[in-house]
Design a protein around this motif. Structure first.
Motif, PDB file in Angstrom:
ATOM      1  N   TYR A 179       0.862  -1.178   0.000  1.00  0.00           N
ATOM      2  CA  TYR A 179       0.000   0.000   0.000  1.00  0.00           C
ATOM      3  C   TYR A 179       0.904   1.234   0.000  1.00  0.00           C
ATOM      4  N   LEU A 180       0.842   1.999  -1.088  1.00  0.00           N
ATOM      5  CA  LEU A 180       1.805   3.063  -1.330  1.00  0.00           C
ATOM      6  C   LEU A 180       1.174   4.447  -1.244  1.00  0.00           C
ATOM      7  N   THR A 181       1.929   5.379  -0.691  1.00  0.00           N
ATOM      8  CA  THR A 181       1.620   6.807  -0.763  1.00  0.00           C
ATOM      9  C   THR A 181       2.708   7.471  -1.583  1.00  0.00           C
ATOM     10  N   LEU A 182       2.318   8.143  -2.651  1.00  0.00           N
ATOM     11  CA  LEU A 182       3.264   8.839  -3.524  1.00  0.00           C
ATOM     12  C   LEU A 182       3.063  10.342  -3.367  1.00  0.00           C
ATOM     13  N   LYS A 183       4.147  11.045  -3.070  1.00  0.00           N
ATOM     14  CA  LYS A 183       4.079  12.481  -2.832  1.00  0.00           C
ATOM     15  C   LYS A 183       4.796  13.215  -3.952  1.00  0.00           C
ATOM     16  N   VAL A 184       4.104  14.166  -4.558  1.00  0.00           N
ATOM     17  CA  VAL A 184       4.671  14.951  -5.658  1.00  0.00           C
ATOM     18  C   VAL A 184       5.678  15.954  -5.098  1.00  0.00           C
ATOM     19  N   GLN A 185       6.899  15.915  -5.620  1.00  0.00           N
ATOM     20  CA  GLN A 185       7.948  16.840  -5.178  1.00  0.00           C
ATOM     21  C   GLN A 185       8.230  17.926  -6.202  1.00  0.00           C
ATOM     22  N   THR A 186       8.070  17.617  -7.487  1.00  0.00           N
ATOM     23  CA  THR A 186       8.080  18.642  -8.533  1.00  0.00           C
ATOM     24  C   THR A 186       6.877  18.373  -9.423  1.00  0.00           C
ATOM     25  N   SER A 187       6.324  19.395 -10.025  1.00  0.00           N
ATOM     26  CA  SER A 187       5.053  19.296 -10.728  1.00  0.00           C
ATOM     27  C   SER A 187       4.991  18.076 -11.644  1.00  0.00           C
ATOM     28  N   LEU A 188       3.831  17.450 -11.672  1.00  0.00           N
ATOM     29  CA  LEU A 188       3.649  16.163 -12.334  1.00  0.00           C
ATOM     30  C   LEU A 188       2.571  16.269 -13.406  1.00  0.00           C
ATOM     31  N   HIS A 189       2.898  15.804 -14.606  1.00  0.00           N
ATOM     32  CA  HIS A 189       1.916  15.730 -15.687  1.00  0.00           C
ATOM     33  C   HIS A 189       2.044  14.379 -16.376  1.00  0.00           C
ATOM     34  N   VAL A 190       0.993  13.567 -16.282  1.00  0.00           N
ATOM     35  CA  VAL A 190       0.921  12.288 -16.994  1.00  0.00           C
ATOM     36  C   VAL A 190      -0.116  12.478 -18.096  1.00  0.00           C
ATOM     37  N   SER A 191       0.344  12.615 -19.312  1.00  0.00           N
ATOM     38  CA  SER A 191      -0.528  13.052 -20.395  1.00  0.00           C
ATOM     39  C   SER A 191      -1.422  11.930 -20.908  1.00  0.00           C
ATOM     40  N   THR A 192      -2.616  12.300 -21.301  1.00  0.00           N
ATOM     41  CA  THR A 192      -3.508  11.382 -22.005  1.00  0.00           C
ATOM     42  C   THR A 192      -3.359  11.526 -23.515  1.00  0.00           C
ATOM     43  N   GLY A 193      -2.653  12.581 -23.959  1.00  0.00           N
ATOM     44  CA  GLY A 193      -2.584  12.877 -25.381  1.00  0.00           C
ATOM     45  C   GLY A 193      -3.789  13.651 -25.877  1.00  0.00           C
ATOM     46  N   VAL A 194      -4.665  14.025 -24.951  1.00  0.00           N
ATOM     47  CA  VAL A 194      -5.910  14.725 -25.306  1.00  0.00           C
ATOM     48  C   VAL A 194      -5.775  16.204 -24.945  1.00  0.00           C
ATOM     49  N   VAL A 195      -6.212  17.068 -25.863  1.00  0.00           N
ATOM     50  CA  VAL A 195      -6.248  18.510 -25.625  1.00  0.00           C
ATOM     51  C   VAL A 195      -7.704  18.952 -25.610  1.00  0.00           C
ATOM     52  N   VAL A 196      -8.100  19.693 -24.582  1.00  0.00           N
ATOM     53  CA  VAL A 196      -9.482  20.169 -24.471  1.00  0.00           C
ATOM     54  C   VAL A 196      -9.478  21.683 -24.268  1.00  0.00           C
ATOM     55  N   MET A 245      10.380  17.956 -14.132  1.00  0.00           N
ATOM     56  CA  MET A 245       9.059  17.512 -13.704  1.00  0.00           C
ATOM     57  C   MET A 245       9.078  16.029 -13.307  1.00  0.00           C
ATOM     58  N   GLY A 246       8.053  15.636 -12.547  1.00  0.00           N
ATOM     59  CA  GLY A 246       7.786  14.222 -12.306  1.00  0.00           C
ATOM     60  C   GLY A 246       8.482  13.564 -11.142  1.00  0.00           C
ATOM     61  N   THR A 247       9.109  14.318 -10.249  1.00  0.00           N
ATOM     62  CA  THR A 247       9.751  13.696  -9.089  1.00  0.00           C
ATOM     63  C   THR A 247       8.702  13.338  -8.047  1.00  0.00           C
ATOM     64  N   MET A 248       8.710  12.070  -7.629  1.00  0.00           N
ATOM     65  CA  MET A 248       7.768  11.596  -6.611  1.00  0.00           C
ATOM     66  C   MET A 248       8.505  10.717  -5.613  1.00  0.00           C
ATOM     67  N   THR A 249       8.247  10.949  -4.331  1.00  0.00           N
ATOM     68  CA  THR A 249       8.789  10.086  -3.284  1.00  0.00           C
ATOM     69  C   THR A 249       7.709   9.103  -2.847  1.00  0.00           C
ATOM     70  N   VAL A 250       8.148   7.956  -2.345  1.00  0.00           N
ATOM     71  CA  VAL A 250       7.230   6.864  -2.016  1.00  0.00           C
ATOM     72  C   VAL A 250       7.338   6.524  -0.527  1.00  0.00           C
ATOM     73  N   THR A 251       6.192   6.358   0.094  1.00  0.00           N
ATOM     74  CA  THR A 251       6.099   5.819   1.447  1.00  0.00           C
ATOM     75  C   THR A 251       5.269   4.545   1.393  1.00  0.00           C
ATOM     76  N   ILE A 252       5.739   3.493   2.027  1.00  0.00           N
ATOM     77  CA  ILE A 252       4.954   2.267   2.114  1.00  0.00           C
ATOM     78  C   ILE A 252       4.210   2.283   3.444  1.00  0.00           C
ATOM     79  N   ASP A 253       2.896   2.405   3.366  1.00  0.00           N
ATOM     80  CA  ASP A 253       2.072   2.514   4.569  1.00  0.00           C
ATOM     81  C   ASP A 253       1.947   1.177   5.281  1.00  0.00           C
ATOM     82  N   LYS A 254       1.788   0.119   4.504  1.00  0.00           N
ATOM     83  CA  LYS A 254       1.661  -1.220   5.085  1.00  0.00           C
ATOM     84  C   LYS A 254       1.874  -2.255   3.982  1.00  0.00           C
ATOM     85  N   ILE A 255       2.166  -3.456   4.408  1.00  0.00           N
ATOM     86  CA  ILE A 255       2.240  -4.597   3.500  1.00  0.00           C
ATOM     87  C   ILE A 255       1.289  -5.654   4.016  1.00  0.00           C
ATOM     88  N   ALA A 256       0.389  -6.083   3.152  1.00  0.00           N
ATOM     89  CA  ALA A 256      -0.531  -7.165   3.495  1.00  0.00           C
ATOM     90  C   ALA A 256       0.012  -8.453   2.896  1.00  0.00           C
TER      91      ALA A 256
END
Length: 354
Positions: free
Chosen positions: A63-80, A277-288
């Motif tokens: 079970y992961l928590t991901l924290k954005v450290q620098t602005s994040l854009h995951v593109s869909t390729g769609v412009v609206v 862009m896109g830097t994310m740190t990870v915390t593992i909250d728990k492992i089941a």
């Protein structure tokens, strides 16, 4: 081929000129480096299969928590139109993935790709994806695995042709509503024709990774490309299921997720990596993880008593990480990669045109 391969070039020798010729001015150094290939051939083995849970292997979920450290854009390729997503000041905008609840999300495939690339680099693995144009310049032992009976370490875990793999990635959902708007500068092709940067005596220099920086470049509305993004401090949650993993395989995955204090690395996710862009740190909250294999067959959900948190979680993770160092990790490649992906970073993003 691998035993006598020359050493990869050091960063100062990389010219990074544009492809227009030597008369053009030299561009500023770009924020990437190569992680070299191990000298030995990958150890190819048959994967364990999906037909049963093996008692000597590990099964469960992170079970992961991901924290954005620098602005994040995951593109869909769609412009609206900006008005379609509540921003009347911007005519057109590249959108990031949103679910039916209108919360930002990161596709599981995007997470899988960036995590696999690091896992490949620090184990003796082949490449997952190649460009046919440069196929002859890739060492034969690093070409993608095509025989599901003979797979490299990363392919056994993440999958290959006709092999599903042992990890199931879910989309990561943002904890908060809304989004921020960024203005990404134009990014040009990375100039792979520059032989002194990408090749050593006609052979690819290694795997390419972008450095983390203290911030991402935002060009502003007048000169940047409008993108829907998750701003700094945004929080995403996800779950990563695993089955039939060896302790060293799970331990290597934990190192990739930044859980080894000796290698404090962060993920690089989505677009805009060259501009920070896109830097994310990870915390593992728990492992089941189930203590009973019978439970894996008879119940959809694990009991809460099977969840590892706190000190028990840390002890379990360090045990698997220790196994990874003794049986799977390639130390020279891990050292090279840690130098690139170490976080926090005091590195400034590149200036000028990329």
């Amino acid at each position: 081929m691998t035993g006598n391969r020359p050493q990869r070039p050091q960063p100062p020798s990389r010219p990074n000129r544009s492809s227009g010729g030597d008369s053009l001015p030299e561009l500023a150094p770009k924020p990437y480096e190569f992680v070299s290939f191990p000298k030995e051939r990958p150890n190819l083995q048959r994967p364990p299969g999906h037909h049963k849970y093996f008692s000597d292997r590990l099964h469960g979920a992170l079970y992961l928590t991901l924290k954005v450290q620098t602005s994040l854009h995951v593109s869909t390729g769609v412009v609206v139109m900006g008005s379609d997503i509540g921003n009347n000041r911007i005519p057109l905008i590249k959108i990031m993935v949103q679910g039916v609840d209108q919360k930002l999300s990161i596709q599981g495939s995007s997470l899988k790709g960036c995590i696999r690339s690091v896992y490949e680099a620090i184990t003796n693995s082949s490449l997952a994806v190649i460009t046919n144009k440069y196929r002859n310049q890739i060492p034969t032992e690093r070409l993608p695995c095509r025989n599901k009976e003979q797979l490299c370490p990363a392919s056994r875990v993440f999958g290959a042709l006709d092999w599903q793999g042992l990890l199931d990635f879910n989309d990561a959902k943002c904890e908060s509503m809304g989004f921020s708007t960024g203005f990404m500068p134009s990014l040009y092709r990375p100039r792979p024709d520059e032989s002194s940067a990408y090749f050593i005596q006609g052979i690819v220099a290694g795997r390419k990774f972008y450095y983390h920086t203290i911030r991402a470049i935002d060009k502003g509305q007048n000169s940047g490309i409008p993108v829907q993004q998750a701003g700094r401090e945004y929080i995403f949650k996800t779950k990563l299921n695993f089955k039939n993993l060896l302790p060293e395989e799970l331990g290597t995955l934990l190192i990739v997720l930044g859980q080894d204090s000796k290698c404090p690395i962060a993920l690089k996710v989505g677009g805009g990596k060259p501009v920070g862009m896109g830097t994310m740190t990870v915390t593992i909250d728990k492992i089941a993880r189930s203590q009973s294999l019978q439970e894996r067959y008879s119940a959809y959900q694990l009991n809460e008593s099977d969840e590892l948190i706190g000190d028990a979680l840390q002890q379990f993770m360090q045990t698997q990480i220790k196994a990874a160092y003794s049986r799977l990790i390639q130390q020279p490649q891990l050292d090279e990669l840690t130098a690139v992906l170490r976080y926090p970073s005091d590195r400034e993003p590149p200036s000028g045109m990329y």
